[in-house]
Design a protein around this motif. Structure first.
Motif, PDB file in Angstrom:
ATOM      1  N   UNK A 148      -1.518   3.520  -4.271  1.00  0.00           N
ATOM      2  CA  UNK A 148      -2.481   4.578  -4.569  1.00  0.00           C
ATOM      3  C   UNK A 148      -1.733   5.853  -4.948  1.00  0.00           C
ATOM      4  N   UNK A 149      -2.501   6.845  -5.386  1.00  0.00           N
ATOM      5  CA  UNK A 149      -1.901   8.109  -5.774  1.00  0.00           C
ATOM      6  C   UNK A 149      -1.412   8.072  -7.206  1.00  0.00           C
ATOM      7  N   UNK A 189       0.841  -1.189   0.000  1.00  0.00           N
ATOM      8  CA  UNK A 189       0.000   0.000   0.000  1.00  0.00           C
ATOM      9  C   UNK A 189       0.881   1.246   0.000  1.00  0.00           C
ATOM     10  N   UNK A 190       0.233   2.398  -0.085  1.00  0.00           N
ATOM     11  CA  UNK A 190       0.966   3.657  -0.071  1.00  0.00           C
ATOM     12  C   UNK A 190       1.201   4.148  -1.490  1.00  0.00           C
ATOM     13  N   UNK A 191       2.020   5.155  -1.615  1.00  0.00           N
ATOM     14  CA  UNK A 191       2.305   5.726  -2.928  1.00  0.00           C
ATOM     15  C   UNK A 191       3.628   5.189  -3.459  1.00  0.00           C
ATOM     16  N   UNK A 192       3.774   5.232  -4.754  1.00  0.00           N
ATOM     17  CA  UNK A 192       5.056   4.874  -5.363  1.00  0.00           C
ATOM     18  C   UNK A 192       6.018   6.025  -5.103  1.00  0.00           C
ATOM     19  N   UNK A 193       7.211   5.744  -4.594  1.00  0.00           N
ATOM     20  CA  UNK A 193       8.117   6.829  -4.201  1.00  0.00           C
ATOM     21  C   UNK A 193       8.761   7.532  -5.399  1.00  0.00           C
ATOM     22  N   UNK A 194       8.926   8.824  -5.255  1.00  0.00           N
ATOM     23  CA  UNK A 194       9.598   9.616  -6.286  1.00  0.00           C
ATOM     24  C   UNK A 194      11.047   9.169  -6.462  1.00  0.00           C
ATOM     25  N   UNK A 195      11.620   8.549  -5.444  1.00  0.00           N
ATOM     26  CA  UNK A 195      13.017   8.108  -5.514  1.00  0.00           C
ATOM     27  C   UNK A 195      13.230   6.994  -6.539  1.00  0.00           C
ATOM     28  N   UNK A 208      16.898   5.344  -9.793  1.00  0.00           N
ATOM     29  CA  UNK A 208      17.362   4.007 -10.197  1.00  0.00           C
ATOM     30  C   UNK A 208      17.712   4.036 -11.679  1.00  0.00           C
ATOM     31  N   UNK A 209      18.817   4.655 -12.009  1.00  0.00           N
ATOM     32  CA  UNK A 209      19.153   4.976 -13.397  1.00  0.00           C
ATOM     33  C   UNK A 209      19.480   3.770 -14.271  1.00  0.00           C
ATOM     34  N   UNK A 210      19.717   2.609 -13.682  1.00  0.00           N
ATOM     35  CA  UNK A 210      20.013   1.399 -14.462  1.00  0.00           C
ATOM     36  C   UNK A 210      18.809   0.471 -14.592  1.00  0.00           C
ATOM     37  N   UNK A 211      17.689   0.858 -14.013  1.00  0.00           N
ATOM     38  CA  UNK A 211      16.494   0.016 -13.993  1.00  0.00           C
ATOM     39  C   UNK A 211      15.955  -0.202 -15.407  1.00  0.00           C
ATOM     40  N   UNK A 212      15.766  -1.467 -15.784  1.00  0.00           N
ATOM     41  CA  UNK A 212      15.194  -1.787 -17.098  1.00  0.00           C
ATOM     42  C   UNK A 212      13.782  -2.342 -16.986  1.00  0.00           C
ATOM     43  N   UNK A 213      13.452  -2.951 -15.837  1.00  0.00           N
ATOM     44  CA  UNK A 213      12.118  -3.515 -15.651  1.00  0.00           C
ATOM     45  C   UNK A 213      11.571  -3.176 -14.282  1.00  0.00           C
ATOM     46  N   UNK A 214      10.342  -2.651 -14.257  1.00  0.00           N
ATOM     47  CA  UNK A 214       9.672  -2.328 -12.998  1.00  0.00           C
ATOM     48  C   UNK A 214       8.281  -2.942 -13.016  1.00  0.00           C
ATOM     49  N   UNK A 215       8.083  -3.956 -12.183  1.00  0.00           N
ATOM     50  CA  UNK A 215       6.831  -4.703 -12.127  1.00  0.00           C
ATOM     51  C   UNK A 215       6.248  -4.603 -10.723  1.00  0.00           C
ATOM     52  N   UNK A 216       5.196  -3.803 -10.571  1.00  0.00           N
ATOM     53  CA  UNK A 216       4.556  -3.618  -9.274  1.00  0.00           C
ATOM     54  C   UNK A 216       3.048  -3.794  -9.394  1.00  0.00           C
ATOM     55  N   UNK A 217       2.625  -4.629 -10.338  1.00  0.00           N
ATOM     56  CA  UNK A 217       1.193  -4.846 -10.553  1.00  0.00           C
ATOM     57  C   UNK A 217       0.583  -5.695  -9.445  1.00  0.00           C
ATOM     58  N   UNK A 218      -0.740  -5.672  -9.369  1.00  0.00           N
ATOM     59  CA  UNK A 218      -1.501  -6.485  -8.415  1.00  0.00           C
ATOM     60  C   UNK A 218      -1.095  -6.211  -6.966  1.00  0.00           C
ATOM     61  N   UNK A 219      -1.065  -4.927  -6.621  1.00  0.00           N
ATOM     62  CA  UNK A 219      -0.841  -4.487  -5.251  1.00  0.00           C
ATOM     63  C   UNK A 219      -1.963  -3.517  -4.900  1.00  0.00           C
ATOM     64  N   UNK A 220      -1.744  -2.681  -3.923  1.00  0.00           N
ATOM     65  CA  UNK A 220      -2.742  -1.673  -3.557  1.00  0.00           C
ATOM     66  C   UNK A 220      -2.115  -0.285  -3.496  1.00  0.00           C
ATOM     67  N   UNK A 225      -4.019   3.380  -8.463  1.00  0.00           N
ATOM     68  CA  UNK A 225      -3.350   4.592  -8.922  1.00  0.00           C
ATOM     69  C   UNK A 225      -4.366   5.573  -9.498  1.00  0.00           C
ATOM     70  N   UNK A 226      -4.076   6.850  -9.336  1.00  0.00           N
ATOM     71  CA  UNK A 226      -4.980   7.897  -9.809  1.00  0.00           C
ATOM     72  C   UNK A 226      -4.240   8.842 -10.745  1.00  0.00           C
ATOM     73  N   UNK A 227      -5.000   9.616 -11.476  1.00  0.00           N
ATOM     74  CA  UNK A 227      -4.405  10.601 -12.367  1.00  0.00           C
ATOM     75  C   UNK A 227      -4.081  10.016 -13.725  1.00  0.00           C
ATOM     76  N   UNK A 228      -3.300  10.750 -14.462  1.00  0.00           N
ATOM     77  CA  UNK A 228      -2.935  10.346 -15.816  1.00  0.00           C
ATOM     78  C   UNK A 228      -1.500   9.812 -15.853  1.00  0.00           C
ATOM     79  N   UNK A 229      -1.143   9.251 -16.973  1.00  0.00           N
ATOM     80  CA  UNK A 229       0.244   8.813 -17.163  1.00  0.00           C
ATOM     81  C   UNK A 229       1.107  10.074 -17.274  1.00  0.00           C
TER      82      UNK A 229
END
Length: 79
Positions: A38-39, A14-20, A24-36, A61-65
């Motif tokens: 928000x924001x 839960x909670x928001x996805x952090x701006x930090x 993560x400048x080397x990140x190629x894949x980010x998979x955080x689906x099927x959680x809760x 999640x809320x708002x636009x891409x």
């Protein structure tokens, strides 16, 4: 060393996805689906130019891409 792949689906986080995530400048894949999460999707995620795959479906999640994600030219998968 720096994180290249972050996969945390289905953990009921839960909670928001952090701006930090934008640091993560080397990140190629980010998979955080099927959680809760928000924001909004953090605008800073668009700073990670190496990103190829993002999966954030089935959250609260809320708002636009964020416009910054449109500048990620390596994206092959966005869900």
């Amino acid at each position: 060393y720096q994180l290249e792949y972050l996969s945390i689906p289905g953990n009921d986080f839960t909670g928001t996805l952090p701006a930090t995530l934008g640091t993560l400048t080397k990140l190629t894949g980010f998979f955080a689906y099927d959680n809760s999460f928000s924001g909004p999707i953090p605008e800073e995620l668009g700073l990670v130019e190496s990103l190829e795959e993002i999966a954030l479906s089935d959250n609260r999640l809320t708002g636009t891409i964020p416009e910054s994600l449109y500048n990620l030219y390596n994206i092959e998968y966005l869900n």
